[in-house]
Scaffold this motif. Sequence first.
Motif, PDB file in Angstrom:
ATOM      1  N   GLY A 298      12.522  -7.993   1.771  1.00 45.48           N
ATOM      2  CA  GLY A 298      11.822  -8.123   0.498  1.00 45.48           C
ATOM      3  C   GLY A 298      10.434  -8.716   0.572  1.00 45.48           C
ATOM      4  O   GLY A 298       9.831  -9.010  -0.467  1.00 45.48           O
ATOM      5  N   CYS A 299       9.886  -8.881   1.790  1.00 48.49           N
ATOM      6  CA  CYS A 299       8.549  -9.462   1.927  1.00 48.49           C
ATOM      7  C   CYS A 299       7.473  -8.376   1.818  1.00 48.49           C
ATOM      8  O   CYS A 299       7.635  -7.278   2.342  1.00 48.49           O
ATOM      9  CB  CYS A 299       8.413 -10.175   3.270  1.00 48.49           C
ATOM     10  SG  CYS A 299       9.534 -11.577   3.473  1.00 48.49           S
ATOM     11  N   ASP A 300       6.379  -8.711   1.179  1.00 44.87           N
ATOM     12  CA  ASP A 300       5.250  -7.804   1.012  1.00 44.87           C
ATOM     13  C   ASP A 300       3.976  -8.602   1.280  1.00 44.87           C
ATOM     14  O   ASP A 300       3.639  -9.520   0.520  1.00 44.87           O
ATOM     15  CB  ASP A 300       5.238  -7.232  -0.408  1.00 44.87           C
ATOM     16  CG  ASP A 300       4.120  -6.228  -0.650  1.00 44.87           C
ATOM     17  OD1 ASP A 300       3.154  -6.199   0.136  1.00 44.87           O
ATOM     18  OD2 ASP A 300       4.195  -5.486  -1.647  1.00 44.87           O
ATOM     19  N   VAL A 301       3.270  -8.264   2.357  1.00 45.23           N
ATOM     20  CA  VAL A 301       2.107  -9.065   2.739  1.00 45.23           C
ATOM     21  C   VAL A 301       0.969  -8.947   1.722  1.00 45.23           C
ATOM     22  O   VAL A 301       0.176  -9.893   1.579  1.00 45.23           O
ATOM     23  CB  VAL A 301       1.615  -8.684   4.150  1.00 45.23           C
ATOM     24  CG1 VAL A 301       2.617  -9.135   5.199  1.00 45.23           C
ATOM     25  CG2 VAL A 301       1.317  -7.195   4.275  1.00 45.23           C
ATOM     26  N   VAL A 302       0.889  -7.839   1.017  1.00 48.03           N
ATOM     27  CA  VAL A 302      -0.144  -7.724  -0.020  1.00 48.03           C
ATOM     28  C   VAL A 302       0.121  -8.728  -1.134  1.00 48.03           C
ATOM     29  O   VAL A 302      -0.779  -9.438  -1.594  1.00 48.03           O
ATOM     30  CB  VAL A 302      -0.203  -6.282  -0.573  1.00 48.03           C
ATOM     31  CG1 VAL A 302      -1.165  -6.206  -1.750  1.00 48.03           C
ATOM     32  CG2 VAL A 302      -0.615  -5.303   0.518  1.00 48.03           C
ATOM     33  N   GLU A 303       1.367  -8.811  -1.554  1.00 52.80           N
ATOM     34  CA  GLU A 303       1.759  -9.762  -2.595  1.00 52.80           C
ATOM     35  C   GLU A 303       1.537 -11.199  -2.139  1.00 52.80           C
ATOM     36  O   GLU A 303       0.976 -12.031  -2.882  1.00 52.80           O
ATOM     37  CB  GLU A 303       3.226  -9.536  -2.946  1.00 52.80           C
ATOM     38  CG  GLU A 303       3.765 -10.409  -4.053  1.00 52.80           C
ATOM     39  CD  GLU A 303       5.232 -10.122  -4.369  1.00 52.80           C
ATOM     40  OE1 GLU A 303       5.871 -10.974  -5.005  1.00 52.80           O
ATOM     41  OE2 GLU A 303       5.724  -9.047  -3.961  1.00 52.80           O
ATOM     42  N   VAL A 304       1.968 -11.507  -0.914  1.00 54.00           N
ATOM     43  CA  VAL A 304       1.804 -12.863  -0.390  1.00 54.00           C
ATOM     44  C   VAL A 304       0.329 -13.211  -0.234  1.00 54.00           C
ATOM     45  O   VAL A 304      -0.106 -14.324  -0.554  1.00 54.00           O
ATOM     46  CB  VAL A 304       2.542 -13.010   0.959  1.00 54.00           C
ATOM     47  CG1 VAL A 304       2.228 -14.356   1.604  1.00 54.00           C
ATOM     48  CG2 VAL A 304       4.050 -12.869   0.761  1.00 54.00           C
ATOM     49  N   GLY A 305      -0.453 -12.246   0.246  1.00 54.62           N
ATOM     50  CA  GLY A 305      -1.873 -12.485   0.444  1.00 54.62           C
ATOM     51  C   GLY A 305      -2.601 -12.832  -0.839  1.00 54.62           C
ATOM     52  O   GLY A 305      -3.535 -13.640  -0.839  1.00 54.62           O
TER      53      GLY A 305
END
Length: 375
Positions: A298-305
């Motif tokens: 469920g990880c999304d680097v765009v969201e986290v960034g």
Amino acid sequence: MTDYKKMTSAAKKVRDFYAIKPDSGIIQTEFGFYCLDKWKSQGYISDGTNLNELFMYEDAGCTTLGGLGGCEAAFCPYFEEKILEDRGDYELVQDFAGRRVLYFKGRRNGFMPEYVDHPVKDMKSWEENCKWRMNPNSPERYANFEKNIKPAIDREEEGCVIQQYLVGGYMYLRSLMGPEGVLYKFYDEPELIHDCMKTWFELADRIIAEQQKYVVLDELIFDEDICYKNGPLISSDMIHEFLFPYYRQLINNTKSRQTDKSRHLFFHLATDGFVYPIIDLYEEIGLDHMSPFEVAAGCDVVEVGKKYPDLKIRGGIDKRILAAGKDAIDREIDRIMPVMKKRGGYIPVCDHGVPEEVDFNDYMHFRKRMVEFKD
């Protein structure tokens, strides 16, 4: 630190990553592989193939020091590796970390084995089996020390990032007691957990202090694996009680010994699973950098960034999409890369080792697309 203008191109690129410099060149590298044997059998590569050249990887501008474990405790000496029992298609093995492990016969890599038993059951077994193997003053630990530190000295002069890699507290405890056993010990024998962590700290602090006589460290990488697909494997209360006191002391001691007080010491946490619930938690002790952002969890680097603009991010390329063909790869690259390159502070790699299911030609397509973002 070496003046930026005098650094090598690799050092400049990695320093731009840590500075989260917008629209800087993307470092070309990879997490790892589980597919190489298959690609060899298919004739795409051989034992002599230069993978860095083939896949257009770059010098990442880093040197990583070891000696403090990875997924297991940093024993010295290790346990004797031996076959304990033949079970037909399987064999029961004592591994180097003292665990009893059930493997496919003749194959010990590229899959998750079954861990049957672990060396620590109580304080007595901890002291008899393991604690003495973590003696920070054991002469064997320093037998090749100057030879091993020399590359870091040379690379520091180029401006490259000097990293210290070590097993994180939860991963270390799990390797000693097993994922179920350690959960009981947090409640039933907290004094055992604290003694294990005190020993972990004393060893890490001693080794790092010796390294700091030769180089200034830029980053501590804790290999933690403290999350699974739904979040952390232990509670925030347990993390605060059993891990953070030792982490804080190690980080503070390391900072206090730095000969270049102006140099920031980055704290990098590497963990599988759904990491969102622990980002704020680990920021309490100075989290700077995180990996590998497992997409299946469920990880999304765009969201986290977007949510954490100061967080350095590594990973986030879905291993399943790499196996889904060129069109799927293109869609994912076009979704992630323009945004993250503009943001800065991102190194795109597979969110684990590239699996066997990935076709060689599809991986080559992925690599050629990634090179578009290198400058």
